[in-house]
Motif scaffolding. Structure first.
Motif, mmCIF file in Angstrom:
data_model
loop_
_atom_site.group_PDB
_atom_site.id
_atom_site.type_symbol
_atom_site.label_atom_id
_atom_site.label_comp_id
_atom_site.label_asym_id
_atom_site.label_seq_id
_atom_site.Cartn_x
_atom_site.Cartn_y
_atom_site.Cartn_z
ATOM 1 N N GLU A 1 -6.602 9.626 2.762
ATOM 2 C CA GLU A 1 -7.406 8.779 3.648
ATOM 3 C C GLU A 1 -6.557 7.672 4.262
ATOM 4 N N THR A 2 -5.714 7.051 3.436
ATOM 5 C CA THR A 2 -4.827 5.995 3.922
ATOM 6 C C THR A 2 -3.895 6.533 4.993
ATOM 7 N N GLU B 1 0.832 -1.201 0.000
ATOM 8 C CA GLU B 1 0.000 0.000 0.000
ATOM 9 C C GLU B 1 0.870 1.256 0.000
ATOM 10 N N ARG C 1 -7.508 9.350 -1.861
ATOM 11 C CA ARG C 1 -7.367 8.012 -1.273
ATOM 12 C C ARG C 1 -6.088 7.900 -0.450
ATOM 13 N N ASP D 1 -6.965 9.813 -6.638
ATOM 14 C CA ASP D 1 -5.859 9.070 -6.037
ATOM 15 C C ASP D 1 -5.321 9.804 -4.816
#
Length: 229
Positions: free
Chosen positions: A203-204, A187, A200, A197
């Motif tokens: 968020e990660t 990841e 995301r 992207d």
């Protein structure tokens, strides 16, 4: 002061960001700092010099984004040659023996994993190292012999080849997918091509910080598994 290991870090940042709306993605903010800065901070701990490859029209804004950071800039002398031209220019900018190459759109890649790629290169007879994830061989990150890669980039430009073609000319070692997964949380190898992207990745990153996971900060823990070295 870092030991003289003869290693360079190259950050490719000269792309036109055609899939990224509203501006240059290298300057887009993640956790309040430009993606470009995250990439430079990922590579800096494991190399002696960092070279940022960019277009002439980007240099001033990149210098501002990296103010106070020890980097040099390799400005493409000819527009329109793409990442292969940018890589060749950057490789010619350094006199180091080996180089690890990443894109400015890889903000979470762990420094120790980039060091692992250089270790694999220096421990082999090949001139390049690639990694395989999600059923495909990735073009970046990669570790290369600088002189061999500069020559391969020139050949690829003559033939209209891609960045992947450059490294393929080096008869690279490809680290298998299960070995990569044993070394690093894949990841962390995500790339940012679009605003979606970036959202995301944000968020990660927030999820990792909240949970206290290793590598919760892009410039913090290295995110490399202890059994992957």
């Amino acid at each position: 002061m870092k030991a003289d290991t003869g290693r360079a870090g190259i950050v490719l940042a000269g792309g036109p960001s055609t899939r990224f709306e509203d501006g240059d993605k290298a300057l887009a903010a993640l956790a309040g700092r430009p993606l470009l800065l995250h990439a430079v901070e990922a590579v800096s701990p494991v190399v002696d010099d960092v070279v940022v490859s960019c277009r002439r029209d980007q240099r001033r804004s990149f210098e501002s984004a990296l103010e106070g950071v020890d980097v040099s800039f390799a400005t493409d002398p000819i527009d329109g040659l793409g990442p292969v031209g940018g890589l060749r220019t950057a490789l010619r900018e350094t006199d180091r023996l080996t180089a690890v190459v990443i894109g400015c759109d890889s903000p979470l890649v762990p420094p120790a994993f980039l060091g692992h790629l250089l270790d694999r290169l220096e421990g082999s007879t090949t001139a390049g190292v690639l990694v395989r994830t999600d059923g495909r061989t990735r073009r970046l990150p990669t570790a290369v012999n600088t002189r061999a890669a500069a020559a391969a980039a020139s050949e690829a430009l003559d033939d209209g080849g891609t960045l992947h073609d450059v490294v393929e000319r080096l008869a690279p070692v490809v680290i298998p997918e299960h070995h990569v997964a044993a070394a690093v949380d894949t990841e962390r190898l995500v790339t940012v091509d679009t605003r979606a992207d970036l959202a995301r990745v944000e968020e990660t990153l927030g999820r990792r910080i909240a949970s206290g996971s290793p590598g919760g900060s892009p410039s913090g823990a290295d995110g490399v598994r202890s059994n992957g070295r």
